[in-house]
Design a protein around this motif. Sequence first.
Motif, PDB file in Angstrom:
ATOM      1  N   ASP A  34       0.831  -1.217   0.000  1.00  0.00           N
ATOM      2  CA  ASP A  34       0.000   0.000   0.000  1.00  0.00           C
ATOM      3  C   ASP A  34       0.862   1.263   0.000  1.00  0.00           C
ATOM      4  O   ASP A  34       0.497   2.286   0.559  1.00  0.00           O
ATOM      5  CB  ASP A  34      -0.965   0.005   1.194  1.00  0.00           C
ATOM      6  N   GLY A  35       2.050   1.173  -0.626  1.00  0.00           N
ATOM      7  CA  GLY A  35       2.935   2.340  -0.712  1.00  0.00           C
ATOM      8  C   GLY A  35       2.406   3.368  -1.699  1.00  0.00           C
ATOM      9  O   GLY A  35       2.082   3.049  -2.842  1.00  0.00           O
ATOM     10  N   GLY A  36       2.293   4.612  -1.258  1.00  0.00           N
ATOM     11  CA  GLY A  36       1.747   5.683  -2.089  1.00  0.00           C
ATOM     12  C   GLY A  36       2.779   6.309  -3.011  1.00  0.00           C
ATOM     13  O   GLY A  36       3.991   6.076  -2.886  1.00  0.00           O
ATOM     14  N   ASP A  37       2.286   7.120  -3.926  1.00  0.00           N
ATOM     15  CA  ASP A  37       3.157   7.802  -4.894  1.00  0.00           C
ATOM     16  C   ASP A  37       3.778   9.051  -4.272  1.00  0.00           C
ATOM     17  O   ASP A  37       3.235   9.648  -3.335  1.00  0.00           O
ATOM     18  CB  ASP A  37       2.365   8.207  -6.133  1.00  0.00           C
ATOM     19  N   GLY A  38       4.906   9.462  -4.840  1.00  0.00           N
ATOM     20  CA  GLY A  38       5.540  10.701  -4.406  1.00  0.00           C
ATOM     21  C   GLY A  38       4.837  11.917  -4.986  1.00  0.00           C
ATOM     22  O   GLY A  38       4.146  11.845  -6.003  1.00  0.00           O
ATOM     23  N   GLY A  39       4.993  13.054  -4.337  1.00  0.00           N
ATOM     24  CA  GLY A  39       4.388  14.303  -4.809  1.00  0.00           C
ATOM     25  C   GLY A  39       5.210  14.950  -5.911  1.00  0.00           C
ATOM     26  O   GLY A  39       6.395  14.643  -6.103  1.00  0.00           O
ATOM     27  N   ARG A  40       4.594  15.834  -6.623  1.00  0.00           N
ATOM     28  CA  ARG A  40       5.261  16.523  -7.734  1.00  0.00           C
ATOM     29  C   ARG A  40       6.186  17.620  -7.212  1.00  0.00           C
ATOM     30  O   ARG A  40       5.885  18.305  -6.228  1.00  0.00           O
ATOM     31  CB  ARG A  40       4.219  17.136  -8.669  1.00  0.00           C
ATOM     32  N   GLY A  41       7.335  17.781  -7.875  1.00  0.00           N
ATOM     33  CA  GLY A  41       8.269  18.838  -7.500  1.00  0.00           C
ATOM     34  C   GLY A  41       7.753  20.213  -7.903  1.00  0.00           C
ATOM     35  O   GLY A  41       6.902  20.348  -8.782  1.00  0.00           O
ATOM     36  N   GLY A  42       8.248  21.233  -7.259  1.00  0.00           N
ATOM     37  CA  GLY A  42       7.803  22.611  -7.534  1.00  0.00           C
ATOM     38  C   GLY A  42       8.302  23.133  -8.868  1.00  0.00           C
ATOM     39  O   GLY A  42       9.446  22.889  -9.262  1.00  0.00           O
ATOM     40  N   ASP A  43       7.434  23.859  -9.582  1.00  0.00           N
ATOM     41  CA  ASP A  43       7.809  24.496 -10.851  1.00  0.00           C
ATOM     42  C   ASP A  43       8.598  25.783 -10.584  1.00  0.00           C
ATOM     43  O   ASP A  43       8.509  26.386  -9.504  1.00  0.00           O
ATOM     44  CB  ASP A  43       6.570  24.839 -11.670  1.00  0.00           C
ATOM     45  N   ILE A  44       9.349  26.227 -11.592  1.00  0.00           N
ATOM     46  CA  ILE A  44       9.964  27.560 -11.579  1.00  0.00           C
ATOM     47  C   ILE A  44       9.076  28.465 -12.435  1.00  0.00           C
ATOM     48  O   ILE A  44       8.921  28.241 -13.635  1.00  0.00           O
ATOM     49  CB  ILE A  44      11.396  27.541 -12.142  1.00  0.00           C
ATOM     50  N   VAL A  45       8.491  29.468 -11.800  1.00  0.00           N
ATOM     51  CA  VAL A  45       7.527  30.347 -12.467  1.00  0.00           C
ATOM     52  C   VAL A  45       8.052  31.777 -12.460  1.00  0.00           C
ATOM     53  O   VAL A  45       8.453  32.293 -11.404  1.00  0.00           O
ATOM     54  CB  VAL A  45       6.153  30.290 -11.765  1.00  0.00           C
ATOM     55  N   PHE A  46       8.066  32.407 -13.625  1.00  0.00           N
ATOM     56  CA  PHE A  46       8.440  33.821 -13.727  1.00  0.00           C
ATOM     57  C   PHE A  46       7.172  34.667 -13.742  1.00  0.00           C
ATOM     58  O   PHE A  46       6.192  34.335 -14.416  1.00  0.00           O
ATOM     59  CB  PHE A  46       9.270  34.073 -14.986  1.00  0.00           C
ATOM     60  N   GLN A  47       7.212  35.776 -12.995  1.00  0.00           N
ATOM     61  CA  GLN A  47       6.048  36.645 -12.852  1.00  0.00           C
ATOM     62  C   GLN A  47       6.494  38.099 -12.948  1.00  0.00           C
ATOM     63  O   GLN A  47       7.505  38.495 -12.362  1.00  0.00           O
ATOM     64  CB  GLN A  47       5.375  36.400 -11.494  1.00  0.00           C
ATOM     65  N   VAL A  48       5.734  38.911 -13.713  1.00  0.00           N
ATOM     66  CA  VAL A  48       6.047  40.333 -13.846  1.00  0.00           C
ATOM     67  C   VAL A  48       5.660  41.070 -12.570  1.00  0.00           C
ATOM     68  O   VAL A  48       4.585  40.839 -12.005  1.00  0.00           O
ATOM     69  CB  VAL A  48       5.311  40.950 -15.056  1.00  0.00           C
ATOM     70  N   ASP A  49       6.538  41.932 -12.110  1.00  0.00           N
ATOM     71  CA  ASP A  49       6.255  42.799 -10.962  1.00  0.00           C
ATOM     72  C   ASP A  49       6.667  44.218 -11.339  1.00  0.00           C
ATOM     73  O   ASP A  49       7.852  44.499 -11.538  1.00  0.00           O
ATOM     74  CB  ASP A  49       7.024  42.324  -9.725  1.00  0.00           C
ATOM     75  N   ASP A  50       5.695  45.097 -11.437  1.00  0.00           N
ATOM     76  CA  ASP A  50       5.979  46.473 -11.866  1.00  0.00           C
ATOM     77  C   ASP A  50       6.700  47.292 -10.805  1.00  0.00           C
ATOM     78  O   ASP A  50       7.046  48.461 -11.048  1.00  0.00           O
ATOM     79  CB  ASP A  50       4.678  47.170 -12.279  1.00  0.00           C
ATOM     80  N   ASN A  51       6.913  46.721  -9.624  1.00  0.00           N
ATOM     81  CA  ASN A  51       7.707  47.416  -8.606  1.00  0.00           C
ATOM     82  C   ASN A  51       9.203  47.295  -8.890  1.00  0.00           C
ATOM     83  O   ASN A  51      10.003  47.974  -8.269  1.00  0.00           O
ATOM     84  CB  ASN A  51       7.409  46.840  -7.216  1.00  0.00           C
TER      85      ASN A  51
END
Length: 425
Positions: A34-51
Amino acid sequence: MFVDKAKIKIKAGDGGDGAVSFHREKYVAAGGPDGGDGGRGGDIVFQVDDNFSTLIDFRYKRKYFADKGENGGARNCTGKSAPPLIIKVPRGTLVKDAQTGRIMADMSTDEPCVVAKGGRGGKGNVHFATSTRQIPKFAKPGYPGEAFEVVLELKLLADVGLVGFPNVGKSTLISVVSAAKPKIANYHFTTLTPVLGVVKVAEEKSFVMADIPGLIEGASNGVGLGHEFLRHVERCRLILHVLDVSGIEGRNPVEDFNIINSELANFNEELAECPQIVAANKSDMATQEQIDSLREYIEGKGIPFFCISAATTQGTQELIQKVTEILDTLPPIKKYEAEPLTQQELDEMAGLNEKFEIEVEDDIYYVDADWLEPILRTVNMDDYSSLQYFQRVLRNSGIIDKLEEMGINEGDTVNILGFEFDYIR
């Protein structure tokens, strides 16, 4: 400090490892895996910041690694996926692959962009149970997240780019038609960084003007400051070419016009075809003959000509009205489309996890393959079916074929990342 180019390393999170677990409950014999699956790794996301207006933060921090997904758990529990790592950049930033120069993202809108995807979680041992293998004592490791070395390149988003030799009055002009307050002085290279100003035309109508500093002869080849800032002209919809019609510094405005246009064309051929308006500045210190001579030359090339004095605001309103009229007929600010991976890059990525090297020292065959490390963590060396799984991995990756090609004999020692075993045919 104005920084418009930086190189950083990014790596999305690895997926969590699948779990090896067996159901245990009172009065329930042989509960099964009953071994479960591993979780997904974090994405690298680029986001615009007008500051943000420069890339200076990336001079001090150059590595951005997302978190790994959690490992799977007992009772078919899937590990928690890691959150994305959000990297904030100024509007107009291009993200390029440092090795190939491929454009990966153009951060010109508010839409976030995933540049590196996190790895999928590994499968738990519950997935490997069959009628003949009822107690699998192994699971799959998480998949590695994507990793890149990228170049961040800021190309300012401006409708109009002010170009011209130093000290022709570009900074004065942008200061009188917008709220921008650049440093103004009577010497060359007063402006050391690009200056943005919003020119308000009507109640709900405006456009952005950029003062591009430091253009002189040879700028496209790295002379002066212009080579650092020519990239900011590339997005402009219209070029406003400012000339000193008075020739008070001993320069010929016609020669200046041709030199600057030549530098723009040398840097990017598309700039040579960008619509232009010529503003003949310092007209209050010029003779009528100088003005008429320059007007005849510029209009002879089919380019709109305006005689202004930025210091006294003479003719500036008429110039802005003409700029607005032309902008209404032009397409929006240039945006770069993300370029797809080439077939060669796709092939390299597909075979990334199969790269290995084998060296022989003192009759021991050393296999160097980093991608085998997570697999070794999940293999139970005391379990026959688990060892069979590991053997299939070695066979399918070509490692065993390579060992046999190198002349390995039965009983010879093989070392894989510190784990040693005797080779058996």
